[in-house]
Motif scaffolding. Structure first.
Motif, PDB file in Angstrom:
ATOM      1  N   PRO A   1       0.820  -1.215   0.000  1.00  0.00           N
ATOM      2  CA  PRO A   1       0.000   0.000   0.000  1.00  0.00           C
ATOM      3  C   PRO A   1       0.854   1.264   0.000  1.00  0.00           C
ATOM      4  CG  PRO A   1       0.047  -0.966   2.191  1.00  0.00           C
ATOM      5  CD  PRO A   1       0.744  -1.940   1.281  1.00  0.00           C
ATOM      6  N   THR A   2       0.331   2.311  -0.611  1.00  0.00           N
ATOM      7  CA  THR A   2       0.982   3.623  -0.586  1.00  0.00           C
ATOM      8  C   THR A   2       0.065   4.614   0.141  1.00  0.00           C
ATOM      9  OG1 THR A   2      -0.014   4.463  -2.640  1.00  0.00           O
ATOM     10  CG2 THR A   2       1.972   3.102  -2.841  1.00  0.00           C
ATOM     11  N   TRP A   3       0.625   5.752   0.479  1.00  0.00           N
ATOM     12  CA  TRP A   3      -0.149   6.789   1.159  1.00  0.00           C
ATOM     13  C   TRP A   3      -0.866   7.701   0.170  1.00  0.00           C
ATOM     14  CZ3 TRP A   3       1.771  11.475  -0.406  1.00  0.00           C
ATOM     15  CH2 TRP A   3       3.105  11.506  -0.839  1.00  0.00           C
ATOM     16  N   HIS A   4      -0.667   7.477  -1.130  1.00  0.00           N
ATOM     17  CA  HIS A   4      -1.209   8.382  -2.143  1.00  0.00           C
ATOM     18  C   HIS A   4      -2.732   8.469  -2.120  1.00  0.00           C
ATOM     19  CE1 HIS A   4       2.665   7.397  -4.630  1.00  0.00           C
ATOM     20  NE2 HIS A   4       2.906   8.142  -3.558  1.00  0.00           N
ATOM     21  N   ILE A   5      -3.394   7.328  -1.946  1.00  0.00           N
ATOM     22  CA  ILE A   5      -4.855   7.294  -1.970  1.00  0.00           C
ATOM     23  C   ILE A   5      -5.435   8.131  -0.836  1.00  0.00           C
ATOM     24  CG2 ILE A   5      -6.868   5.811  -1.654  1.00  0.00           C
ATOM     25  CD1 ILE A   5      -5.681   5.446  -4.368  1.00  0.00           C
ATOM     26  N   LEU A   6      -4.918   7.932   0.364  1.00  0.00           N
ATOM     27  CA  LEU A   6      -5.399   8.680   1.524  1.00  0.00           C
ATOM     28  C   LEU A   6      -5.070  10.157   1.387  1.00  0.00           C
ATOM     29  CD1 LEU A   6      -6.688   8.705   4.333  1.00  0.00           C
ATOM     30  CD2 LEU A   6      -4.443   8.157   5.292  1.00  0.00           C
ATOM     31  N   PHE A   7      -3.877  10.462   0.936  1.00  0.00           N
ATOM     32  CA  PHE A   7      -3.465  11.846   0.707  1.00  0.00           C
ATOM     33  C   PHE A   7      -4.421  12.525  -0.271  1.00  0.00           C
ATOM     34  CE2 PHE A   7      -0.926  14.894  -1.825  1.00  0.00           C
ATOM     35  CZ  PHE A   7      -0.523  15.754  -0.830  1.00  0.00           C
ATOM     36  N   ALA A   8      -4.793  11.803  -1.320  1.00  0.00           N
ATOM     37  CA  ALA A   8      -5.697  12.361  -2.327  1.00  0.00           C
ATOM     38  C   ALA A   8      -7.063  12.677  -1.728  1.00  0.00           C
ATOM     39  CB  ALA A   8      -5.852  11.384  -3.488  1.00  0.00           C
ATOM     40  N   LEU A   9      -7.558  11.797  -0.849  1.00  0.00           N
ATOM     41  CA  LEU A   9      -8.847  12.057  -0.204  1.00  0.00           C
ATOM     42  C   LEU A   9      -8.835  13.400   0.505  1.00  0.00           C
ATOM     43  CD1 LEU A   9     -11.666  11.217   0.993  1.00  0.00           C
ATOM     44  CD2 LEU A   9     -10.375  10.235   2.897  1.00  0.00           C
ATOM     45  N   PHE A  10      -7.791  13.663   1.276  1.00  0.00           N
ATOM     46  CA  PHE A  10      -7.721  14.916   2.019  1.00  0.00           C
ATOM     47  C   PHE A  10      -7.549  16.115   1.093  1.00  0.00           C
ATOM     48  CE2 PHE A  10      -6.668  12.153   5.685  1.00  0.00           C
ATOM     49  CZ  PHE A  10      -7.551  12.694   6.600  1.00  0.00           C
ATOM     50  N   ILE A  11      -6.704  15.982   0.058  1.00  0.00           N
ATOM     51  CA  ILE A  11      -6.488  17.096  -0.868  1.00  0.00           C
ATOM     52  C   ILE A  11      -7.779  17.453  -1.588  1.00  0.00           C
ATOM     53  CG2 ILE A  11      -5.315  17.809  -2.992  1.00  0.00           C
ATOM     54  CD1 ILE A  11      -3.564  17.901  -0.492  1.00  0.00           C
ATOM     55  N   ILE A  12      -8.499  16.449  -2.073  1.00  0.00           N
ATOM     56  CA  ILE A  12      -9.757  16.691  -2.781  1.00  0.00           C
ATOM     57  C   ILE A  12     -10.793  17.281  -1.835  1.00  0.00           C
ATOM     58  CG2 ILE A  12     -11.691  15.551  -3.940  1.00  0.00           C
ATOM     59  CD1 ILE A  12      -9.609  13.552  -5.072  1.00  0.00           C
ATOM     60  N   SER A  13     -10.874  16.735  -0.623  1.00  0.00           N
ATOM     61  CA  SER A  13     -11.841  17.227   0.354  1.00  0.00           C
ATOM     62  C   SER A  13     -11.523  18.657   0.767  1.00  0.00           C
ATOM     63  CB  SER A  13     -11.836  16.305   1.585  1.00  0.00           C
ATOM     64  OG  SER A  13     -12.783  16.731   2.539  1.00  0.00           O
ATOM     65  N   TRP A  14     -10.255  18.943   1.042  1.00  0.00           N
ATOM     66  CA  TRP A  14      -9.867  20.302   1.430  1.00  0.00           C
ATOM     67  C   TRP A  14     -10.077  21.283   0.290  1.00  0.00           C
ATOM     68  CZ3 TRP A  14      -4.694  18.307   3.924  1.00  0.00           C
ATOM     69  CH2 TRP A  14      -4.983  17.768   5.191  1.00  0.00           C
ATOM     70  N   SER A  15      -9.800  20.862  -0.944  1.00  0.00           N
ATOM     71  CA  SER A  15     -10.029  21.731  -2.106  1.00  0.00           C
ATOM     72  C   SER A  15     -11.505  22.067  -2.233  1.00  0.00           C
ATOM     73  CB  SER A  15      -9.542  21.044  -3.385  1.00  0.00           C
ATOM     74  OG  SER A  15      -8.156  20.794  -3.347  1.00  0.00           O
ATOM     75  N   ASN A  16     -12.342  21.053  -2.066  1.00  0.00           N
ATOM     76  CA  ASN A  16     -13.790  21.270  -2.144  1.00  0.00           C
ATOM     77  C   ASN A  16     -14.257  22.242  -1.054  1.00  0.00           C
ATOM     78  OD1 ASN A  16     -16.606  20.741  -2.831  1.00  0.00           O
ATOM     79  ND2 ASN A  16     -16.656  19.502  -0.978  1.00  0.00           N
ATOM     80  N   ASP A  17     -13.846  22.002   0.175  1.00  0.00           N
ATOM     81  CA  ASP A  17     -14.279  22.848   1.293  1.00  0.00           C
ATOM     82  C   ASP A  17     -13.814  24.292   1.119  1.00  0.00           C
ATOM     83  OD1 ASP A  17     -15.457  20.659   2.439  1.00  0.00           O
ATOM     84  OD2 ASP A  17     -13.852  20.291   3.878  1.00  0.00           O
ATOM     85  N   THR A  18     -12.527  24.446   0.772  1.00  0.00           N
ATOM     86  CA  THR A  18     -11.952  25.796   0.663  1.00  0.00           C
ATOM     87  C   THR A  18     -12.600  26.603  -0.444  1.00  0.00           C
ATOM     88  OG1 THR A  18      -9.811  25.003   1.491  1.00  0.00           O
ATOM     89  CG2 THR A  18      -9.824  27.092   0.293  1.00  0.00           C
ATOM     90  N   PHE A  19     -12.712  26.016  -1.622  1.00  0.00           N
ATOM     91  CA  PHE A  19     -13.218  26.781  -2.758  1.00  0.00           C
ATOM     92  C   PHE A  19     -14.738  26.869  -2.765  1.00  0.00           C
ATOM     93  CE2 PHE A  19      -8.906  25.812  -4.150  1.00  0.00           C
ATOM     94  CZ  PHE A  19      -8.512  27.069  -4.593  1.00  0.00           C
ATOM     95  N   ALA A  20     -15.415  25.946  -2.081  1.00  0.00           N
ATOM     96  CA  ALA A  20     -16.858  26.100  -1.902  1.00  0.00           C
ATOM     97  C   ALA A  20     -17.116  27.331  -1.042  1.00  0.00           C
ATOM     98  CB  ALA A  20     -17.450  24.853  -1.254  1.00  0.00           C
ATOM     99  N   TYR A  21     -16.306  27.503  -0.008  1.00  0.00           N
ATOM    100  CA  TYR A  21     -16.437  28.670   0.874  1.00  0.00           C
ATOM    101  C   TYR A  21     -16.141  29.964   0.117  1.00  0.00           C
ATOM    102  CZ  TYR A  21     -15.268  31.956   4.631  1.00  0.00           C
ATOM    103  OH  TYR A  21     -15.211  33.057   5.450  1.00  0.00           O
ATOM    104  N   LEU A  22     -15.017  29.984  -0.630  1.00  0.00           N
ATOM    105  CA  LEU A  22     -14.617  31.207  -1.339  1.00  0.00           C
ATOM    106  C   LEU A  22     -15.586  31.545  -2.465  1.00  0.00           C
ATOM    107  CD1 LEU A  22     -10.743  30.619  -1.547  1.00  0.00           C
ATOM    108  CD2 LEU A  22     -11.991  32.144   0.005  1.00  0.00           C
ATOM    109  N   THR A  23     -16.006  30.537  -3.221  1.00  0.00           N
ATOM    110  CA  THR A  23     -16.948  30.770  -4.307  1.00  0.00           C
ATOM    111  C   THR A  23     -18.298  31.220  -3.762  1.00  0.00           C
ATOM    112  OG1 THR A  23     -15.863  28.993  -5.569  1.00  0.00           O
ATOM    113  CG2 THR A  23     -17.986  29.774  -6.384  1.00  0.00           C
ATOM    114  N   GLY A  24     -18.691  30.637  -2.631  1.00  0.00           N
ATOM    115  CA  GLY A  24     -19.955  31.021  -2.019  1.00  0.00           C
ATOM    116  C   GLY A  24     -19.952  32.477  -1.585  1.00  0.00           C
ATOM    117  N   ILE A  25     -18.830  32.933  -1.031  1.00  0.00           N
ATOM    118  CA  ILE A  25     -18.726  34.337  -0.621  1.00  0.00           C
ATOM    119  C   ILE A  25     -18.786  35.260  -1.837  1.00  0.00           C
ATOM    120  CG2 ILE A  25     -17.131  36.041   0.334  1.00  0.00           C
ATOM    121  CD1 ILE A  25     -16.205  33.999   2.326  1.00  0.00           C
TER     122      ILE A  25
END
Length: 273
Positions: free
Chosen positions: A140-164
């Motif tokens: 196993p590699t850490w890439h899959i888990l890392f990707a989950l957080f990157i995608i989730s953080w990208s969604n949260d951050t830009f959903a907030y900024l776009t919403g504003i």
């Protein structure tokens, strides 16, 4: 300004711990998430008690720990999968224990005690299992888990900024008045962009599979966020706790992950069938 500095320091420390532990070893990440799980259960049971319900907190912590540790250790090959047979019986222990407690609202006590384990411990177990051969390949590699957080953080951050910036149409005003369709769409687009960039560096999945995974994470994570908002409205609290200074509690920070981790885990399993 002081709150912004606190949020920034806390956020940077949190990101460093999460990413550092997942790269170091699957068990170091599992240990970090185990602490997160225990604190999350504590926050949940504290909220429940405000509604005059008496959850079985001690048993909840024990059952939550067992429900978390057995699947995680089994997925790493450290114990036999046969130990999973112990998990269904935990449900009945809550009922049996309640018979001797002589507390009011017995059914509610049992229901919310079990719900805490199902809502927090099981999803966080699947989060740790994203570092196992079941989801991340062998070895196993850490890439899959890392990707989950990157995608989730990208969604949260830009959903907030776009919403504003553009937000006008409410997504689910009854539950979360600040969320808008514009913010949700913006967050989704940037999450897909993050998935596309990840596909250029990590080859465990194809570009289309990464994009599909991003959609799974975004949709499930959005429902996770809304569900946590629904719980906080039910119990009339602004934040679930203050474990992360400037950010709130564990459930405030992991609300989307509690839904997206099991959804993404199932998505990866289905891809490998």
């Amino acid at each position: 300004m002081k709150n912004l500095i606190t949020r920034t320091i806390t956020g940077a420390f949190f990101v460093a711990i999460i990413i550092g532990s997942m790269i170091l070893h699957p068990l170091s990440f599992a240990a970090v998430i185990f602490v997160i799980m225990v604190v999350g259960l504590k926050e949940f049971y504290k909220m429940v008690e405000q509604s005059k319900v008496h959850p079985q907190k001690a048993l909840g912590y024990i059952a939550g720990s067992v429900v978390y540790l057995i699947p995680v250790l089994a997925s790493q090959g450290m114990i036999s999968p046969k130990h999973l047979a112990f998990l269904p019986g935990l449900v009945f222990i809550f009922f049996i224990t309640e018979l001797f407690r002589k507390k009011q609202h017995a059914i509610h006590n049992v229901a919310f005690s079990i719900f805490g384990v199902a809502y927090i411990s099981i999803p966080l177990a699947t989060l740790s299992m994203l570092l196992s051969p079941l989801a991340a390949g062998d070895p196993p590699t850490w890439h899959i888990l890392f990707a989950l957080f990157i995608i989730s953080w990208s969604n949260d951050t830009f959903a907030y900024l776009t919403g504003i910036w553009l937000g006008k149409h409410k997504l689910f005003e009854r539950i979360s008045p600040k969320k808008t369709w514009e913010g949700t769409i913006g967050g989704t687009l940037f999450a897909l962009l993050a998935a596309y960039i990840l596909a250029e560096f990590f080859y465990e999945l194809t570009i289309l599979q990464w994009m599909g995974g991003a959609l799974v994470i975004v949709v499930s994570g959005t429902f996770g966020d809304l569900s946590e908002s629904m719980l906080k409205r039910k119990f009339e609290v602004k934040d679930s706790g203050n474990f992360f200074p400037g950010h709130g509690g564990v459930l405030d920070r992991f609300d989307s992950v509690l839904f997206s981790a099991p959804a993404f885990f199932c998505y990866l399993i289905l891809l490998n069938l």
